[in-house]
Enzyme design. Structure first.
Site, PDB file in Angstrom:
ATOM      1  CG  ASP A 110      -1.731   1.167   1.458  1.00 28.09           C
ATOM      2  OD1 ASP A 110      -1.612   2.141   0.670  1.00 28.09           O
ATOM      3  OD2 ASP A 110      -2.532   1.160   2.417  1.00 28.09           O
ATOM      4  CB  ILE A 111       1.653   3.755  -2.640  1.00 27.38           C
ATOM      5  CG1 ILE A 111       2.924   4.537  -2.995  1.00 27.38           C
ATOM      6  CG2 ILE A 111       0.410   4.623  -2.795  1.00 27.38           C
ATOM      7  CD1 ILE A 111       3.034   4.885  -4.473  1.00 27.38           C
ATOM      8  CG  ASN A 140      -9.209  13.443 -11.025  1.00 27.89           C
ATOM      9  OD1 ASN A 140      -9.107  14.646 -10.786  1.00 27.89           O
ATOM     10  ND2 ASN A 140      -9.865  12.631 -10.219  1.00 27.89           N
ATOM     11  CB  VAL A 194      -3.679   4.761  -5.887  1.00 33.13           C
ATOM     12  CG1 VAL A 194      -3.457   5.656  -7.082  1.00 33.13           C
ATOM     13  CG2 VAL A 194      -2.493   4.810  -4.944  1.00 33.13           C
ATOM     14  CG  ASP A 195      -6.788  10.874  -6.561  1.00 30.21           C
ATOM     15  OD1 ASP A 195      -6.155  11.513  -5.704  1.00 30.21           O
ATOM     16  OD2 ASP A 195      -7.469  11.415  -7.458  1.00 30.21           O
ATOM     17  CB  SER A 255      -2.657   4.522 -16.750  1.00 33.64           C
ATOM     18  OG  SER A 255      -2.727   5.927 -16.962  1.00 33.64           O
ATOM     19  N   GLY A 279      -5.474   1.039 -13.196  1.00 28.61           N
ATOM     20  CA  GLY A 279      -6.734   0.753 -12.526  1.00 28.61           C
ATOM     21  C   GLY A 279      -7.882   1.082 -13.455  1.00 28.61           C
ATOM     22  CE1 TYR A 325      -9.000   7.791 -15.308  1.00 31.77           C
ATOM     23  CE2 TYR A 325      -6.790   8.663 -15.585  1.00 31.77           C
ATOM     24  CZ  TYR A 325      -8.110   8.846 -15.223  1.00 31.77           C
ATOM     25  OH  TYR A 325      -8.538  10.078 -14.785  1.00 31.77           O
TER      26      TYR A 325
HETATM   27  P1  ADP Z   1      -5.773   5.125 -12.691  1.00 35.39           P
HETATM   28  O1  ADP Z   1      -6.977   6.028 -12.721  1.00 35.39           O
HETATM   29  O2  ADP Z   1      -4.479   5.855 -13.033  1.00 35.39           O
HETATM   30  O3  ADP Z   1      -5.970   3.861 -13.451  1.00 35.39           O
HETATM   31  P2  ADP Z   1      -6.258   3.777 -10.119  1.00 35.39           P
HETATM   32  O4  ADP Z   1      -6.141   4.381  -8.773  1.00 35.39           O
HETATM   33  O5  ADP Z   1      -7.597   3.310 -10.560  1.00 35.39           O
HETATM   34  O6  ADP Z   1      -5.587   4.818 -11.125  1.00 35.39           O
HETATM   35  O7  ADP Z   1      -5.264   2.557 -10.213  1.00 35.39           O
HETATM   36  C1  ADP Z   1      -3.884   2.652 -10.390  1.00 35.39           C
HETATM   37  C2  ADP Z   1      -3.217   1.496  -9.699  1.00 35.39           C
HETATM   38  O8  ADP Z   1      -3.098   1.777  -8.302  1.00 35.39           O
HETATM   39  C3  ADP Z   1      -3.965   0.161  -9.798  1.00 35.39           C
HETATM   40  O9  ADP Z   1      -3.027  -0.862 -10.140  1.00 35.39           O
HETATM   41  C4  ADP Z   1      -4.483  -0.045  -8.383  1.00 35.39           C
HETATM   42  O10 ADP Z   1      -4.551  -1.429  -8.050  1.00 35.39           O
HETATM   43  C5  ADP Z   1      -3.407   0.616  -7.580  1.00 35.39           C
HETATM   44  N1  ADP Z   1      -3.747   1.005  -6.193  1.00 35.39           N
HETATM   45  C6  ADP Z   1      -4.948   1.240  -5.623  1.00 35.39           C
HETATM   46  N2  ADP Z   1      -4.800   1.547  -4.313  1.00 35.39           N
HETATM   47  C7  ADP Z   1      -3.461   1.519  -4.053  1.00 35.39           C
HETATM   48  C8  ADP Z   1      -2.651   1.719  -2.886  1.00 35.39           C
HETATM   49  N3  ADP Z   1      -3.181   2.044  -1.717  1.00 35.39           N
HETATM   50  N4  ADP Z   1      -1.287   1.590  -3.017  1.00 35.39           N
HETATM   51  C9  ADP Z   1      -0.727   1.278  -4.197  1.00 35.39           C
HETATM   52  N5  ADP Z   1      -1.433   1.068  -5.321  1.00 35.39           N
HETATM   53  C10 ADP Z   1      -2.779   1.181  -5.251  1.00 35.39           C
END
Ligand code: ADP
Length: 186
Positions: free
Chosen positions: A21-22, A35, A44-45, A132, A134, A136
């Site tokens: 988890d980042i 975005n 992740v946002d 991108s 997730g 996207y």
């Molecule tokens: P995007 O809109 O750029 O596709 P997303 O947030 O939907 O962004 O997804 C981008 C990546 O981040 C996906 O691989 C998702 O699994 C991952 N992700 C979601 N939550 C976390 C987190 N807490 N830490 C790291 N990666 C995450």
């Protein structure tokens, strides 16, 4: 144990791939897959905004709009403090929605823009999510290759950068980045 693998991306820069988890990363800067409005969202946002607290949203609101509703155009990056995160900085970048081969250049631009900002701020360690990959919809294998090639290309311009980490959420993105690193990096 969290899976972690270490590679060397350049003479002074390590590449670390880890599953996790980042928002819990202790890197100097974590990258947010934001975005264009930069006011939070899903994936992740949302997780980064929740963990950083309300200061992050205020800092994002204070970023100048380049046109109505757009603080950070696709492929660019903006930097804010990390507030309640362990990371001192959040670098917000906006990945492309996947539309085939035309999406490669803006995705590469995200990684280059983030590393340029990191260099300007003397950042030593930066952690990226799978931008991108997730909602996207970018295919993970292609995104992983683009990320590693882009990072390697701009290393020379970021002499203080000691470590680039990818913090990958789940088995599948971790496996994709590992496969790309084994093919492209020693
Ligand atoms: P995007 O809109 O750029 O596709 P997303 O947030 O939907 O962004 O997804 C981008 C990546 O981040 C996906 O691989 C998702 O699994 C991952 N992700 C979601 N939550 C976390 C987190 N807490 N830490 C790291 N990666 C995450």
């Amino acid at each position: 144990m969290t899976p972690v693998r270490r590679f060397s991306l350049g003479p002074q820069t390590a590449l670390v791939l880890e599953q996790g988890d980042i928002t819990r990363s202790d890197a100097d800067a974590i990258v947010n897959a934001a975005n264009e409005r930069m006011l939070g969202g899903g994936g992740v946002d949302g997780a980064i905004h929740r963990a950083a607290g309300p200061g992050l949203r205020e800092a994002c609101e204070a970023v100048a709009e380049v046109r109505p509703g757009v603080r950070c155009p696709t492929g660019e990056a903006r930097i804010t403090p990390g507030f309640d995160l362990k990371a001192r900085w959040v670098i917000h970048t906006v990945g492309p929605v996947y539309r085939g081969a035309a999406s490669a250049a803006p995705l590469a631009s995200c990684y280059r823009s983030c590393l340029r900002l990191a260099a300007e701020h003397g950042i030593g360690t930066i952690a990226f999510p799978a931008i991108s990959c997730g909602v996207y919809g970018y295919p993970r294998g292609e995104a992983a290759e683009i990320s590693l090639r882009s990072c390697r290309e701009v290393l020379a311009a970021a002499p203080e950068l000691r470590e680039i980490r990818f913090v990958l959420f789940g088995d599948e993105p971790y496996a994709a980045w590992l496969q790309a690193a084994e093919a492209l990096v020693r």
